[in-house]
Design a protein around this motif. Sequence first.
Motif, PDB file in Angstrom:
ATOM      1  N   ASN A   1      -4.221  -2.169   3.698  1.00  0.00           N
ATOM      2  CA  ASN A   1      -4.860  -1.093   2.950  1.00  0.00           C
ATOM      3  C   ASN A   1      -6.024  -0.493   3.746  1.00  0.00           C
ATOM      4  O   ASN A   1      -6.167   0.726   3.863  1.00  0.00           O
TER       5      ASN A   1
ATOM      6  N   HIS B   1      -4.847   6.280 -12.412  1.00  0.00           N
ATOM      7  CA  HIS B   1      -5.611   6.826 -11.291  1.00  0.00           C
ATOM      8  C   HIS B   1      -4.761   7.873 -10.550  1.00  0.00           C
ATOM      9  O   HIS B   1      -3.588   7.613 -10.241  1.00  0.00           O
TER      10      HIS B   1
ATOM     11  N   ILE C   1       3.749   3.480  -9.225  1.00  0.00           N
ATOM     12  CA  ILE C   1       3.456   4.707  -8.496  1.00  0.00           C
ATOM     13  C   ILE C   1       4.506   5.742  -8.888  1.00  0.00           C
ATOM     14  O   ILE C   1       5.699   5.531  -8.682  1.00  0.00           O
TER      15      ILE C   1
ATOM     16  N   ILE D   1      -3.702   9.540  -7.306  1.00  0.00           N
ATOM     17  CA  ILE D   1      -3.732   9.294  -5.876  1.00  0.00           C
ATOM     18  C   ILE D   1      -3.749  10.610  -5.107  1.00  0.00           C
ATOM     19  O   ILE D   1      -4.476  10.755  -4.120  1.00  0.00           O
TER      20      ILE D   1
ATOM     21  N   ALA E   1      -4.687   9.457   1.348  1.00  0.00           N
ATOM     22  CA  ALA E   1      -4.885   8.541   0.235  1.00  0.00           C
ATOM     23  C   ALA E   1      -4.089   7.278   0.508  1.00  0.00           C
ATOM     24  O   ALA E   1      -2.899   7.346   0.809  1.00  0.00           O
TER      25      ALA E   1
ATOM     26  N   ALA F   1      -1.125   6.403 -10.012  1.00  0.00           N
ATOM     27  CA  ALA F   1      -1.011   4.942 -10.047  1.00  0.00           C
ATOM     28  C   ALA F   1      -1.347   4.499 -11.462  1.00  0.00           C
ATOM     29  O   ALA F   1      -2.474   4.701 -11.931  1.00  0.00           O
TER      30      ALA F   1
ATOM     31  N   THR G   1       0.852  -1.186   0.000  1.00  0.00           N
ATOM     32  CA  THR G   1       0.000   0.000   0.000  1.00  0.00           C
ATOM     33  C   THR G   1       0.886   1.233   0.000  1.00  0.00           C
ATOM     34  O   THR G   1       1.838   1.314   0.769  1.00  0.00           O
TER      35      THR G   1
ATOM     36  N   TYR H   1      -3.467   3.797  -1.465  1.00  0.00           N
ATOM     37  CA  TYR H   1      -3.694   2.994  -2.670  1.00  0.00           C
ATOM     38  C   TYR H   1      -3.046   1.636  -2.454  1.00  0.00           C
ATOM     39  O   TYR H   1      -1.820   1.522  -2.353  1.00  0.00           O
TER      40      TYR H   1
ATOM     41  N   LYS I   1      -7.624  -1.829  -4.290  1.00  0.00           N
ATOM     42  CA  LYS I   1      -7.716  -1.222  -5.621  1.00  0.00           C
ATOM     43  C   LYS I   1      -7.160  -2.100  -6.744  1.00  0.00           C
ATOM     44  O   LYS I   1      -7.306  -1.745  -7.910  1.00  0.00           O
ATOM     45  N   TYR I   2      -6.485  -3.197  -6.407  1.00  0.00           N
ATOM     46  CA  TYR I   2      -5.887  -3.990  -7.491  1.00  0.00           C
ATOM     47  C   TYR I   2      -5.748  -5.462  -7.105  1.00  0.00           C
ATOM     48  O   TYR I   2      -5.677  -5.815  -5.931  1.00  0.00           O
TER      49      TYR I   2
ATOM     50  N   LYS J   1      -1.847   1.421 -13.901  1.00  0.00           N
ATOM     51  CA  LYS J   1      -2.168  -0.006 -13.771  1.00  0.00           C
ATOM     52  C   LYS J   1      -1.899  -0.718 -15.098  1.00  0.00           C
ATOM     53  O   LYS J   1      -2.443  -0.351 -16.139  1.00  0.00           O
TER      54      LYS J   1
END
Length: 211
Positions: A152, A206, A177, A208, A161, A190, A125, A163, A167-168, A192
């Motif tokens: 998380n 995304h 990141i 963060i 925040a 982030a 995280t 992440y 989220k994944y 992905k």
Amino acid sequence: MQGEWNARRLTRPQDALISLLQSPETMLRKHPIINTFDCVAHGVTKAYFRNGGADALRPGSKLGTARMHTTESFNIESVSGANCYGCAFPVHGVYTGQSSAAPLWYALDASGPAMMLTAKLTGCTFVAKAGVGTDVMVTHLQPHQETGVELNTRMLGPGRAAYGRLKYDIDTRSINIIGLRHSGRWQIWAQKLDKNATPTRLLSLHRIWPL
């Protein structure tokens, strides 16, 4: 490689790096980054930016992953893996600590490099919260004596925040990141990727930070 650059089939790494610093969201939405950067302690260090390939895929702006487009990928790695076809640059490196210990926060401020890197998330995280003025405090935690989902969940909170595994899916997704100081303020993203796809496949981006 020189021929690929001259023919404009690939972008020179130094030019792509400038674009990333100047237009971070645009670059990160269009180009997947294969991140193998890691560091053993918080602090300013160096990373290396080089070409990946010209056959990567990214989502379309209207149909998303339902219609993928061919794009170019790039690699960011520790300087120890450098070769003659890329460029080294300074970064704020954020190391990965174990979650059973108290988080060691790192301040991203107005000084030093304009980029922050940390190891890709593999069950971890990444957390960001406001510091003094426009500073952002960040930490990267690996689950230890708890699951990634528990970590998380525990790190969520007002004005923060976190992440992570909520989220994944670590079996199918790889998470980069990347933080960039743009117009004097830090943005943290982030990116992905499809962990199992060949060629490299960007799935989504995304923000963060800021919240």
